[in-house]
Design a protein around this motif. Structure first.
Motif, PDB file in Angstrom:
ATOM      1  N   THR A  36       6.762 -11.612   7.775  1.00 24.65           N
ATOM      2  CA  THR A  36       8.144 -10.942   8.023  1.00 24.65           C
ATOM      3  C   THR A  36       8.903 -11.700   9.092  1.00 24.65           C
ATOM      4  N   ALA A  37       7.975 -12.386   9.951  1.00 22.69           N
ATOM      5  CA  ALA A  37       8.791 -12.962  11.060  1.00 22.69           C
ATOM      6  C   ALA A  37       7.773 -14.158  11.663  1.00 22.69           C
ATOM      7  N   GLU A  81       3.649  -7.626   7.330  1.00 22.38           N
ATOM      8  CA  GLU A  81       3.669  -6.354   6.816  1.00 22.38           C
ATOM      9  C   GLU A  81       2.502  -6.427   5.804  1.00 22.38           C
ATOM     10  N   LEU A  82       1.779  -5.228   5.964  1.00 25.21           N
ATOM     11  CA  LEU A  82       0.389  -5.103   4.962  1.00 25.21           C
ATOM     12  C   LEU A  82       0.513  -4.012   4.184  1.00 25.21           C
ATOM     13  N   THR A  83      -0.109  -3.920   2.808  1.00 19.71           N
ATOM     14  CA  THR A  83      -0.167  -2.600   1.996  1.00 19.71           C
ATOM     15  C   THR A  83      -1.396  -2.731   1.529  1.00 19.71           C
ATOM     16  N   ALA A  84      -2.097  -1.348   1.312  1.00 20.07           N
ATOM     17  CA  ALA A  84      -3.257  -1.263   0.434  1.00 20.07           C
ATOM     18  C   ALA A  84      -2.833  -0.161  -0.719  1.00 20.07           C
ATOM     19  N   THR A  85      -2.651  -0.532  -1.709  1.00 21.93           N
ATOM     20  CA  THR A  85      -2.438   0.116  -3.053  1.00 21.93           C
ATOM     21  C   THR A  85      -3.650   0.387  -3.819  1.00 21.93           C
ATOM     22  N   ARG A  86      -3.395   1.811  -4.377  1.00 23.79           N
ATOM     23  CA  ARG A  86      -4.447   2.155  -5.264  1.00 23.79           C
ATOM     24  C   ARG A  86      -4.228   1.754  -6.670  1.00 23.79           C
ATOM     25  N   GLN A  87      -5.126   1.718  -7.503  1.00 24.18           N
ATOM     26  CA  GLN A  87      -4.943   1.362  -8.844  1.00 24.18           C
ATOM     27  C   GLN A  87      -3.892   2.138  -9.346  1.00 24.18           C
ATOM     28  N   THR A  88      -3.696   3.434  -9.377  1.00 33.32           N
ATOM     29  CA  THR A  88      -2.730   4.280  -9.746  1.00 33.32           C
ATOM     30  C   THR A  88      -1.244   3.805  -9.493  1.00 33.32           C
ATOM     31  N   GLY A  89      -1.098   2.784  -8.450  1.00 31.69           N
ATOM     32  CA  GLY A  89       0.287   2.069  -8.035  1.00 31.69           C
ATOM     33  C   GLY A  89       0.662   2.987  -6.849  1.00 31.69           C
ATOM     34  N   GLY A  90      -0.145   3.969  -6.248  1.00 31.65           N
ATOM     35  CA  GLY A  90       0.216   4.749  -5.081  1.00 31.65           C
ATOM     36  C   GLY A  90      -0.194   3.680  -3.940  1.00 31.65           C
ATOM     37  N   VAL A 111       8.428 -17.243   7.073  1.00 31.21           N
ATOM     38  CA  VAL A 111       8.837 -15.826   6.684  1.00 31.21           C
ATOM     39  C   VAL A 111       8.984 -15.853   5.019  1.00 31.21           C
ATOM     40  N   GLY A 112       8.333 -14.876   4.272  1.00 28.60           N
ATOM     41  CA  GLY A 112       8.101 -14.620   3.030  1.00 28.60           C
ATOM     42  C   GLY A 112       6.889 -15.153   2.405  1.00 28.60           C
ATOM     43  N   ALA A 113       6.119 -15.884   3.172  1.00 28.40           N
ATOM     44  CA  ALA A 113       4.807 -16.429   2.482  1.00 28.40           C
ATOM     45  C   ALA A 113       3.981 -15.247   2.478  1.00 28.40           C
ATOM     46  N   GLN A 114       3.100 -15.103   1.288  1.00 33.53           N
ATOM     47  CA  GLN A 114       2.138 -13.935   0.772  1.00 33.53           C
ATOM     48  C   GLN A 114       0.773 -14.429   0.921  1.00 33.53           C
ATOM     49  N   ALA A 115       0.029 -13.718   1.548  1.00 31.01           N
ATOM     50  CA  ALA A 115      -1.441 -13.803   1.111  1.00 31.01           C
ATOM     51  C   ALA A 115      -1.783 -13.408  -0.392  1.00 31.01           C
ATOM     52  N   PRO A 116      -2.811 -14.237  -0.697  1.00 32.48           N
ATOM     53  CA  PRO A 116      -3.399 -13.836  -2.057  1.00 32.48           C
ATOM     54  C   PRO A 116      -3.884 -12.431  -1.898  1.00 32.48           C
TER      55      PRO A 116
END
Length: 161
Positions: free
Chosen positions: A112-113, A126-135, A19-24
């Motif tokens: 997360t688990a 948990e996954l996130t795709a963030t735009r270069q704007t920060g959105g 838990v807490g490990a992050q992918a590059p």
């Protein structure tokens, strides 16, 4: 690591699935109109809002925009490169913000688990795709099932030459 080369399990072992490990983080883009047209043809999503600037502008958009599933596919590829396509058990996304030609998406993920099962570990991320704007363009979650001996096997253990 290139998709489909088994690198997911090696990267998973390297990121110590806790838990807490992050992918590059990984960047995709800048995205082009040609990418959107190719995805439209491959997916069968031929909505002209994704490839016809005049129509998109007539509808009030500044230009064409990416198919939501195109962005989801990038996030899925990121996740499977990290944890292995053969171990996916669940993948879901929520579309948050439109993605435009010229955007650069940065995909990230965090464990997360981790729960032990009889012969495997169920890893939730948990996954996130963030735009270069920060959105945030997309958020998602996924579950992967990793055999308990995956790290040894992928390192050339007794069950793999």
């Amino acid at each position: 690591m290139s998709p489909g080369n088994g690198g997911g399990a090696q990267l998973a072992a390297a990121t110590a699935l806790r838990v807490g490990a992050q992918a590059p983080a990984r960047e995709f883009g800048p995205l082009t109109r040609q990418m959107l047209v190719r995805y439209a043809g491959a997916s069968g999503d031929l909505n002209p809002m994704h490839y016809d600037d005049q129509l998109a502008q007539a509808a009030g958009y500044p230009s064409v925009f990416a198919q939501g599933m195109f962005s989801a596919a990038l996030l899925a590829g990121f996740a499977t490169d990290w944890l292995g396509a053969d171990s996916v058990r669940r993948f879901g996304v929520r579309f948050r913000e439109q993605v435009w030609p010229g955007d650069v998406l940065t995909c990230s993920g965090v464990v997360t688990a981790v729960s032990a099962e009889s012969d495997a570990y169920r890893v939730t991320v948990e996954l996130t795709a963030t735009r270069q704007t920060g959105g945030v363009a997309i958020t998602g979650s996924a579950e992967f099932l990793h055999p308990r001996n995956a790290a040894r096997r992928d390192a050339g253990g007794p069950d793999r030459p």
